[in-house]
Write a protein that holds these residues in place. Sequence first.
Motif, mmCIF file in Angstrom:
data_model
loop_
_atom_site.group_PDB
_atom_site.id
_atom_site.type_symbol
_atom_site.label_atom_id
_atom_site.label_comp_id
_atom_site.label_asym_id
_atom_site.label_seq_id
_atom_site.Cartn_x
_atom_site.Cartn_y
_atom_site.Cartn_z
ATOM 1 N N ARG A 274 -1.167 -12.440 -1.536
ATOM 2 C CA ARG A 274 -2.332 -12.835 -2.335
ATOM 3 C C ARG A 274 -3.210 -11.629 -2.648
ATOM 4 O O ARG A 274 -3.774 -11.540 -3.755
ATOM 5 C CB ARG A 274 -3.130 -13.897 -1.576
ATOM 6 N N LEU A 275 -3.315 -10.725 -1.695
ATOM 7 C CA LEU A 275 -4.055 -9.487 -1.979
ATOM 8 C C LEU A 275 -3.379 -8.689 -3.088
ATOM 9 O O LEU A 275 -4.057 -8.118 -3.958
ATOM 10 C CB LEU A 275 -4.158 -8.645 -0.705
ATOM 11 N N LEU A 276 -2.051 -8.645 -3.065
ATOM 12 C CA LEU A 276 -1.332 -7.908 -4.103
ATOM 13 C C LEU A 276 -1.531 -8.559 -5.469
ATOM 14 O O LEU A 276 -1.744 -7.860 -6.475
ATOM 15 C CB LEU A 276 0.164 -7.859 -3.749
ATOM 16 N N ARG A 277 -1.509 -9.881 -5.523
ATOM 17 C CA ARG A 277 -1.761 -10.559 -6.799
ATOM 18 C C ARG A 277 -3.171 -10.289 -7.302
ATOM 19 O O ARG A 277 -3.379 -10.039 -8.503
ATOM 20 C CB ARG A 277 -1.547 -12.056 -6.635
ATOM 21 N N SER A 278 -4.118 -10.332 -6.399
ATOM 22 C CA SER A 278 -5.510 -10.069 -6.793
ATOM 23 C C SER A 278 -5.687 -8.637 -7.274
ATOM 24 O O SER A 278 -6.411 -8.382 -8.246
ATOM 25 C CB SER A 278 -6.439 -10.344 -5.608
ATOM 26 N N SER B 151 -2.644 3.636 -6.288
ATOM 27 C CA SER B 151 -2.441 3.889 -4.859
ATOM 28 C C SER B 151 -2.672 2.631 -4.031
ATOM 29 O O SER B 151 -1.944 2.371 -3.063
ATOM 30 C CB SER B 151 -3.383 4.995 -4.394
ATOM 31 N N CYS B 152 -3.664 1.820 -4.428
ATOM 32 C CA CYS B 152 -3.921 0.566 -3.717
ATOM 33 C C CYS B 152 -2.758 -0.402 -3.866
ATOM 34 O O CYS B 152 -2.297 -1.009 -2.887
ATOM 35 C CB CYS B 152 -5.223 -0.049 -4.225
ATOM 36 N N ARG B 153 -2.251 -0.536 -5.078
ATOM 37 C CA ARG B 153 -1.121 -1.447 -5.291
ATOM 38 C C ARG B 153 0.140 -0.939 -4.605
ATOM 39 O O ARG B 153 0.921 -1.731 -4.054
ATOM 40 C CB ARG B 153 -0.881 -1.613 -6.792
ATOM 41 N N ARG C 229 4.128 -1.588 -0.343
ATOM 42 C CA ARG C 229 4.861 -1.053 0.812
ATOM 43 C C ARG C 229 4.700 -1.968 2.024
ATOM 44 O O ARG C 229 5.664 -2.214 2.760
ATOM 45 C CB ARG C 229 4.353 0.352 1.129
ATOM 46 N N ARG C 230 3.504 -2.500 2.239
ATOM 47 C CA ARG C 230 3.278 -3.418 3.360
ATOM 48 C C ARG C 230 4.052 -4.731 3.176
ATOM 49 O O ARG C 230 4.577 -5.288 4.138
ATOM 50 C CB ARG C 230 1.778 -3.707 3.507
ATOM 51 N N VAL C 231 4.113 -5.199 1.938
ATOM 52 C CA VAL C 231 4.891 -6.412 1.672
ATOM 53 C C VAL C 231 6.380 -6.149 1.874
ATOM 54 O O VAL C 231 7.111 -7.000 2.391
ATOM 55 C CB VAL C 231 4.596 -6.921 0.244
ATOM 56 N N ARG D 54 10.255 -2.730 -6.762
ATOM 57 C CA ARG D 54 9.639 -1.726 -5.887
ATOM 58 C C ARG D 54 9.506 -2.238 -4.454
ATOM 59 O O ARG D 54 9.733 -1.485 -3.492
ATOM 60 C CB ARG D 54 8.270 -1.341 -6.447
ATOM 61 N N ILE D 55 9.152 -3.516 -4.294
ATOM 62 C CA ILE D 55 9.050 -4.094 -2.948
ATOM 63 C C ILE D 55 10.413 -4.080 -2.265
ATOM 64 O O ILE D 55 10.544 -3.745 -1.079
ATOM 65 C CB ILE D 55 8.491 -5.529 -3.040
#
Length: 310
Positions: A10-14, A23-25, A30-32, A64-65
């Motif tokens: 949800r953070l990635l979608r936001s 860099s944030c995305r 990478r965490r996902v 990428r994920i």
Amino acid sequence: FTYQYRFLLRLLRSAMMLQASPSCRENLERRVGLQLDQAALDDLLIPNMGYSVETLYDIDCFQRILDHFMSIDQASSAPSPCIMEENQLMEGSTSLTSLTRVANLVDSYLSEVAPDVNYKFPKFQSLAATIPDFARPLTDGIYRAIDIYLKAHPWLTDSEREQICRLMNCQKLSLEACTHAAQNERLPLRVIVQVLFFEQLRLRTSISGLFFVSDNLDNSQSTTLHGGNRNTNTVNGRGSSIDDMMERVAELEKECNSMKQEFKKVVKTKKKWNVFCGRKSECDLNSVNPSKLQPQHVNERKNQKIGSSR
């Protein structure tokens, strides 16, 4: 653990909706990717943002994920020069289980995005080829995705169809998938013949194994004195299954022969059509009136001579 992972998605979608910094995305992707084996299909169907996009879902983000997950899995499963212990064997088995889970997830994702007309062939091929062959115990999922993609993209060339069919291993198709693939007109003829060959080989192997088991049962029945009725029932059951498999093998042989005959007919009709076109062009050249081939100034001179004589 799954709640934390959904929170990351949800953070990635936001972040994508709010057009956060790259860099944030990248950090969120990478965490996902570290926990991709815990993901669900609905959470990964991230819609594309903006008006200049081609596909409905953001397939590049999922690529990428997946690349992050594969890089971590390859690093963890790298062979070490020292002797492996029991805990290392357990870690290898868990990594293979997670990779198999991700392979099923990728096949389901491809089946969802395959009907998109704007989904390009190189991107579909690269996403499907990211998963190695050993990570798929069965290739029914990737076959379903390929079938949906071929149905939604009928303008693909024969070479592209053959390339996309190389992504699945015909030896790992289930019996139901083999039956469907043998009657699928969207697949190349070479792939259909290959599917029929492996299905026939599998049935022959199973029949030989059943014959071996039935021979052992007959020998054990002759040596034992008690429980004769039970052994005869098992032998009769084995015999019926063997008869069914023999009928299936005969049907497969008939299908192979009919396909070969149809292929020969197509080749013969193509040759006849080429000969007919060549003869027709020669007849058209011979039937042309030579007077019509004269240039225009010759006809004008003839008309002037006729007028002067009058």
